[in-house]
Design a protein around this motif. Structure first.
Motif, PDB file in Angstrom:
ATOM      1  N   LEU A 104       0.833  -1.209   0.000  1.00 41.77           N
ATOM      2  CA  LEU A 104       0.000   0.000   0.000  1.00 41.77           C
ATOM      3  C   LEU A 104       0.864   1.255   0.000  1.00 41.77           C
ATOM      4  O   LEU A 104       0.593   2.219  -0.730  1.00 41.77           O
ATOM      5  N   ARG A 152       3.963   1.542  -1.109  1.00 43.42           N
ATOM      6  CA  ARG A 152       4.599   1.663  -2.432  1.00 43.42           C
ATOM      7  C   ARG A 152       3.595   2.227  -3.424  1.00 43.42           C
ATOM      8  O   ARG A 152       3.909   3.101  -4.233  1.00 43.42           O
ATOM      9  N   ARG A 153       2.375   1.688  -3.379  1.00 45.61           N
ATOM     10  CA  ARG A 153       1.309   2.134  -4.279  1.00 45.61           C
ATOM     11  C   ARG A 153       1.022   3.626  -4.115  1.00 45.61           C
ATOM     12  O   ARG A 153       0.921   4.371  -5.093  1.00 45.61           O
ATOM     13  N   ASP A 154       0.923   4.058  -2.876  1.00 44.24           N
ATOM     14  CA  ASP A 154       0.624   5.468  -2.618  1.00 44.24           C
ATOM     15  C   ASP A 154       1.722   6.395  -3.126  1.00 44.24           C
ATOM     16  O   ASP A 154       1.453   7.554  -3.443  1.00 44.24           O
ATOM     17  N   ARG A 155       2.944   5.894  -3.200  1.00 45.95           N
ATOM     18  CA  ARG A 155       4.046   6.746  -3.657  1.00 45.95           C
ATOM     19  C   ARG A 155       4.056   6.941  -5.164  1.00 45.95           C
ATOM     20  O   ARG A 155       4.675   7.890  -5.641  1.00 45.95           O
ATOM     21  N   VAL A 156       3.432   6.041  -5.925  1.00 50.06           N
ATOM     22  CA  VAL A 156       3.542   6.135  -7.391  1.00 50.06           C
ATOM     23  C   VAL A 156       2.212   6.291  -8.125  1.00 50.06           C
ATOM     24  O   VAL A 156       2.181   6.792  -9.253  1.00 50.06           O
TER      25      VAL A 156
END
Lengths: 438, 438
Positions: free
Chosen positions: B21, B23-27
């Protein structure tokens, strides 16, 4: 539309093609158009070659969707493995979309660091427009007078190249097509900036303000305009000063075609939003908007966006294979090298054929204007149509483009080699010799 | 948005999920939202079951995209064979798109006889709007006040369920959500017709005229409204009398879900344009507008429409496999039968649990309102959220919907069996017993 099949004036087709065409006409909507005086019926494709139902091979020097070549085994393998495992949407957590997002964002300069997935270039343009309008609080959009940005309602409103019946919105200001063949190189940037400044004033006067300028980084539908590199830089500053965003439409130039990863890079600019599409999944539908947090935050947090198929694992698998192959095969550098050779070849042809009035290109996106070398470089769309169709008959597929439809557009899949370029040049010379006999 | 993950109030996630989650929020762009208080991280899926990264199996009773079941081998085989052979666009002649077009058009009553392909339901809605507006010369559109029709600019303008920050156009007239739980059955059609008539008068007064009414044939986002069958019939006449078109949004109800091929059939109507999407390719992006020649002719001949990925042979291969399986496995009749069993089970639960205030459904598209049995049948969105999340924890995936977000929405892939229905009912009873203890 340039190079459309016209049933009224079309050649007598072979019976099998005519039967398929008749069946098609009975069930597809009235919007459909085919390419070429004699449409090409396609059976299969591999690499740079289409195999026609007539058994002939056609060199594909036009399709920018199968970026890494038709029916590429890496895409076949990746899609086949993923579709047998999982295909769902982004309201569940899945690995592939995050893995790919990290890789694609890393291809962009900071602060372009967030990606939102959709399925088509049109959807991504539409999302970029919504994002810019909501984020800036302005409605006005600036595009060129022969721009093409897509087919949704909002994208068609900024696509005057779709013709006079396609309504351009009141909130849209058109700037003249850049025409580097007719403008002195040192004036291209100045003229463009002057046009954009006038459009900004116009939109402010009409009460719309400026949400964004949207420019295809190689001006694909404006006849392919690429030199002198750097001419886009002043536009970014002007639109920012007006409170708007710079949207780079990379649906056509992106993914290495120009000899750099993104067409905007050759101008040394950093857009606020970048729109990706066509080559991204080698034909499997996937597109994206890559942008800064600043440009996307307000729309994303207050409105939100969800695209059921956007970023699905199967489309992401195809897109991942495309990145792998571009990197492993060095296709960006390859496009620069072979594109350079092809441009030299076109320049040489221009030396021999005076009906070629200009040639230009960046990487494997090339153009040749056909017309007369009079003061206005009068374009000759009929000659362009004859050349395009004669090349098709010789087994080489390109098309015509530009405001006058007199520009040959050459845009092959990236694994196009020097040998393919030689074949194209040989056939083009043959056709020019025949079609320009006075 | 109902049933969205809220990082602020979300449960403590297991470390692996939290890492993904983060990692997802960063990209990913700031628009993305996840389902459930504790998002579901998915590894693979087969048939009716998702396999979580936590190793658990989740019964999928919510996803209408994998219509014939997750990772169906027929789709895998068809897509795998086609993508290795040819994937190109409709400006060349190819067999698959014509073969499929003939089959899909044959599923509709005359004079619905032409199909135009796109990639997403949003694109198809957008195209239907463009077609209706250009064809009628009017701008006005009529939708329900909690409608959802898509995410392009034009589709979002007719999707008030996207919330208060999503601008609804001035050319859009909203009619009250149909609410069959609160209206006497004999008044549903009359109330709807009165609303539509008032909207027509309103649009005419505001100078927009009527281009179209757009209605989801089962009112998916309005809480699923299906009875009494036939209540849509008077609307068709009214909108025709006003010079507009009837657009049936079949993105959710289409392809057999309601126990008939198309949701509009149970109302005995023939729309002018029908929009298809989600289940069409079992997750491979494909959508379409099916319509009459009369409705499409003017836009098609004078404006035209081209969607690069629309009708590509790979998406068509997936769609062809979906048709094959629906027909071979009798999934339309199956949906009617199992959906009927599930509806009976829900009715039985309603007898035992007074917090269920209404249940309804057509085929495998079912709904249960949660609230109080007071005069207004006051909805209870908090209870609905607790039930949805408790079911998720019990390994059964559904979601909440409707204007008050208090309607349980049950919409499984079509191969959902009686055993799956029993499991869902058993878990729902368990959860209701726990969550409604006063």
């Amino acid at each position: 539309m340039a190079n459309a099949y016209d049933p009224a004036t079309g050649a007598g087709l072979d019976p099998a093609t005519q039967r398929l065409l008749d069946r098609r006409d009975r069930v597809l909507g009235p919007s459909y158009r085919l390419f070429y005086r004699e449409p090409v019926a396609v059976q299969s494709a591999e690499g740079l070659w289409l195999r026609g139902m007539d058994g002939r091979a056609y060199l594909d020097a036009y399709n920018n969707v199968p970026a890494i070549g038709h029916s590429h085994p890496a895409v076949t393998a990746a899609v086949g493995a993923q579709i047998a495992t999982l295909n769902t949407h982004t309201r569940y957590l899945t690995d592939p979309v995050v893995d790919y997002a990290e890789r694609i964002v890393a291809k962009f300069p900071a602060p372009l660091e967030r990606v939102t997935f959709a399925c088509t270039g049109s959807e991504a343009v539409d999302l970029a427009i919504r994002t810019a309008q909501y984020g800036t609080g302005n409605r006005g959009l600036i595009v060129t007078e022969h721009a093409y940005h897509g087919t949704t309602h909002a994208a068609a409103q900024v696509s005057p190249s779709l013709g006079p019946n396609n309504p351009v919105g009141d909130h849209v200001a058109l700037i003249p097509s850049i025409d580097t063949a007719r403008a002195p190189a040192h004036e291209v940037a100045t003229r463009l900036l002057d046009s954009v400044s006038a459009a900004i004033a116009d939109l402010n006067e009409r009460g719309h303000g400026v949400a964004a300028v949207i420019l295809d980084s190689v001006f694909s539908s404006d006849g392919v305009q690429v030199e002198p590199a750097g001419f886009l830089a002043p536009v970014v500053q002007a639109v920012h000063d007006a409170g708007g965003l710079y949207i780079a439409d990379e649906v056509q130039p992106g993914f290495g075609r120009t000899g750099e990863w993104w067409g905007f890079q050759r101008h040394g600019i950093v857009p606020d939003l970048v729109v990706l599409g066509k080559p991204m999944g080698n034909g499997v539908p996937i597109s994206a908007v890559v942008g800064t947090v600043a440009a996307q935050e307000r729309f994303g947090s207050e409105v939100r966006y969800f695209n059921t198929f956007g970023g699905n694992p199967v489309s992401i698998a195809a897109a991942t294979a495309v990145l792998d192959v571009i990197e492993q095969d060095g296709l960006v550098e390859h496009a620069a090298r072979v594109g350079g050779e092809l441009l030299s070849g076109l320049q040489s042809l221009m030396g021999d054929y005076e009906r070629i009035t200009d040639v230009r290109g960046a990487g494997l996106f090339l153009a040749a204007d056909l017309g007369s070398r009079d003061a206005g470089l009068s374009p000759d769309p009929e000659l362009a149509a004859r050349v395009v169709n004669a090349l098709r008959d010789e087994g080489v597929l390109i098309s015509a483009s530009g405001p006058a439809a007199a520009t040959l557009k050459i845009r092959p899949p990236l694994p196009f080699t020097s040998n393919h370029a030689d074949l194209l040049l040989e056939k083009l010379e043959l056709v020019l010799r025949r079609e320009t006999r006075a």
